[in-house]
Write a protein that holds these residues in place. Structure first.
Motif, short mmCIF file in Angstrom:
data_model
loop_
_atom_site.label_atom_id
_atom_site.label_comp_id
_atom_site.label_asym_id
_atom_site.label_seq_id
_atom_site.Cartn_x
_atom_site.Cartn_y
_atom_site.Cartn_z
N VAL A 392 0.81 -1.11 -0.27
CA VAL A 392 0.31 -0.17 0.01
C VAL A 392 0.63 0.97 0.11
CG1 VAL A 392 -1.60 0.77 1.23
CG2 VAL A 392 -1.98 -1.13 1.36
N GLU A 393 1.89 0.99 0.91
CA GLU A 393 2.75 2.87 0.90
C GLU A 393 3.63 2.36 -0.81
OE1 GLU A 393 6.46 4.42 3.48
OE2 GLU A 393 5.63 2.31 4.31
N ILE A 394 3.75 1.77 -1.17
CA ILE A 394 4.32 1.55 -2.06
C ILE A 394 3.81 2.16 -3.44
CG2 ILE A 394 5.60 0.26 -4.20
CD1 ILE A 394 6.86 -1.64 -1.90
N LEU A 395 2.61 1.66 -3.34
CA LEU A 395 1.50 2.36 -4.46
C LEU A 395 1.10 3.52 -3.82
CD1 LEU A 395 -0.28 -0.97 -4.86
CD2 LEU A 395 1.20 -0.25 -6.38
N GLY A 396 1.46 3.82 -2.79
CA GLY A 396 0.56 5.24 -2.39
C GLY A 396 1.70 6.76 -2.83
N ASP A 397 3.28 5.77 -3.58
CA ASP A 397 3.77 7.45 -3.71
C ASP A 397 3.41 7.29 -5.17
OD1 ASP A 397 5.55 6.87 -1.37
OD2 ASP A 397 6.51 4.98 -2.41
N VAL A 398 2.74 6.83 -6.37
CA VAL A 398 2.29 6.61 -7.03
C VAL A 398 1.70 8.67 -7.68
CG1 VAL A 398 2.47 4.59 -8.16
CG2 VAL A 398 0.05 5.56 -7.40
N THR A 399 1.05 8.59 -6.27
CA THR A 399 -0.29 9.34 -6.54
C THR A 399 0.17 10.95 -6.38
OG1 THR A 399 -1.80 8.82 -4.36
CG2 THR A 399 -2.19 10.95 -4.75
N GLY A 400 0.15 11.10 -7.90
CA GLY A 400 0.46 12.55 -8.24
C GLY A 400 1.44 12.71 -9.48
N ASN A 401 2.15 11.48 -9.10
CA ASN A 401 3.12 11.75 -10.17
C ASN A 401 3.14 10.47 -11.60
OD1 ASN A 401 5.04 12.20 -8.11
ND2 ASN A 401 4.53 10.99 -6.49
#
Length: 426
Positions: A392-401
């Motif tokens: 979840v944390e790794i996929l959360g990094d894609v937000t806005g990017n």
């Protein structure tokens, strides 16, 4: 040269952000691209004198650079199947008028049960108890027409439907207040009420789904793009035909589960090592992708980029038979005898599906888009993920990017790769 000089001004003018939210909102990556984006001039030039739309020409342009904000609402109506490209200006004028009248009738029906509908206000507090009794002093409650007192209340099923609908209205209101708060558009209660009306009337008409959190995120951009509330309703209704199963829940399953299962199957075929790692982490059901698929990546992209992503996806998924399927019971509408020339009127993604005879609704482009995001994080997930929280944390990094155009291109590549591998003998 106009687009090149003032693209940022144009976007800010169409979707202004509240000053106090400027720093907290992800910057949009979408840019209007001269010669690629579907401009107003190109859009109007795509219609014949009678009003027939050259949809193949339009799809090519959208798939290259999206849609100019000035015409986005009108273009979306075609992408979502509100209108047949073969219709004339007169045909569409008549259809639009009839739909507006039908919406007004439905709105009047709902207003008789809950006067707040169409008043410019909306509900955030309960108006009926669990057994359907009016709550005294409940905001917008109509004691004279409670389910137990209506002339039609002899029908027990209808009475139950009315109670369930009235119970969901405050939840819609609470979600409306939280929807796209950073946008200036929703600073006015009348615009919030417009969103609430559309969702409330949809919930009344589609009682099987009613309202589920997340539908507000799908409806909000449509309400912003289409000034007339009835037009916004019909466009949202068409969007929901694609997404309805995401929101349909039973006692044993969540609506989006079928798409999560498809995502699992795709990763298992194209990246067995990643799939096995996810299985080992007890993530085989892919629930970490729930939000992505439920609301079409609204949280992973900025508002402007989400609109761009949606129109790219809908253009790539476009099927010219969609309008016929929506307007008739057309079980006969088929893609069996589609020629290569006819395929030019289909989007890139749908074209591949038609060629191989794939009719699986769950294999929507959004699922392959989620697969492309997982593929991009392949190395990090294998190296760093020791549990579901890490994923979840790794996929959360894609937000806005995320770059919408690049993401769709990669999704198409994964789609081709999946079809090729899936067809190979074991």
């Amino acid at each position: 040269m106009f687009l090149r000089r003032s693209h940022q001004v144009d976007l800010e003018a169409y979707y202004p952000i509240r000053p106090e939210c400027q720093d907290s909102v992800p910057k949009a990556r979408f840019k209007l691209r001269t010669g690629k984006t579907l401009s107003e001039r190109r859009w109007h030039a795509s219609f014949s004198k009678e009003g027939h739309l050259d949809i193949a020409r339009v799809l090519r342009r959208i798939q290259r650079g999206g849609v100019h904000p000035a015409i986005r609402g009108a273009v979306w109506e075609f992408l979502l199947g509100c209108y047949d490209p073969n219709s004339t200006f007169d045909d569409r004028c008549l259809i639009r008028q009839r739909r507006r009248e039908r919406y007004d009738d439905w709105k009047a029906e709902c207003q008789k049960m809950v006067p707040t509908i169409g008043s410019g206000n909306f509900l955030t507090t309960p108006i009926v108890t669990d057994d359907g009794q009016p709550i005294e002093n409940g905001e917008g409650a109509n004691d004279d027409e409670s389910p137990n007192q209506q002339g039609r209340s002899n029908d027990a099923a209808l009475e139950k439907k009315v109670i369930r609908w009235k119970q969901v209205l405050p939840q819609i209101g609470l979600d409306v207040v939280r929807t796209d708060q950073s946008l200036v558009f929703y600073q006015t209660e009348s615009n919030q009420a417009k969103l609430w009306n559309v969702l409330a009337i949809y919930a009344w008409l589609d009682s099987d789904v009613s309202y589920v959190q997340g539908m507000n995120d799908i409806c909000s951009p449509i309400v912003i793009l289409l000034e007339n509330e009835a037009d916004a309703y019909w466009c949202f209704e068409r969007a929901m035909r694609r997404l309805r199963d995401n929101f349909k829940t039973t006692a044993t399953s969540i609506g989006v589960q079928a798409r999560l299962s498809t995502l699992s199957s795709i990763i298992k075929v194209i990246d067995p090592k990643l799939h096995q790692h996810l299985e080992d982490l007890d993530g085989g059901e892919y629930l970490f992708a729930f939000r992505m698929l439920m609301v079409l990546f609204r949280r992973e992209f900025s508002f402007i980029d989400a609109l761009y992503l949606w129109e790219l996806m809908w253009a790539m998924e476009y099927n010219p038979n969609t309008f016929l399927l929506y307007e008739t019971s057309a079980a006969d509408v088929t893609s069996a005898n589609v020629t290569e020339k006819m395929l030019k009127r289909y989007g890139k993604f749908e074209r591949n599906n038609v060629r191989i005879g794939c009719k699986d609704y769950q294999s929507a482009l959004a699922v392959f888009l989620a697969a492309s995001i997982l593929e991009n994080k392949h190395k990090r997930i294998l190296k760093e993920a020791k549990g579901l929280d890490d994923i979840v944390e790794i996929l959360g990094d894609v937000t806005g990017n995320l770059d919408a155009r690049k993401a769709c291109k990669e999704a198409l590549e994964i789609h081709k790769k999946f079809l090729k591998k899936a067809q190979q003998p074991s």
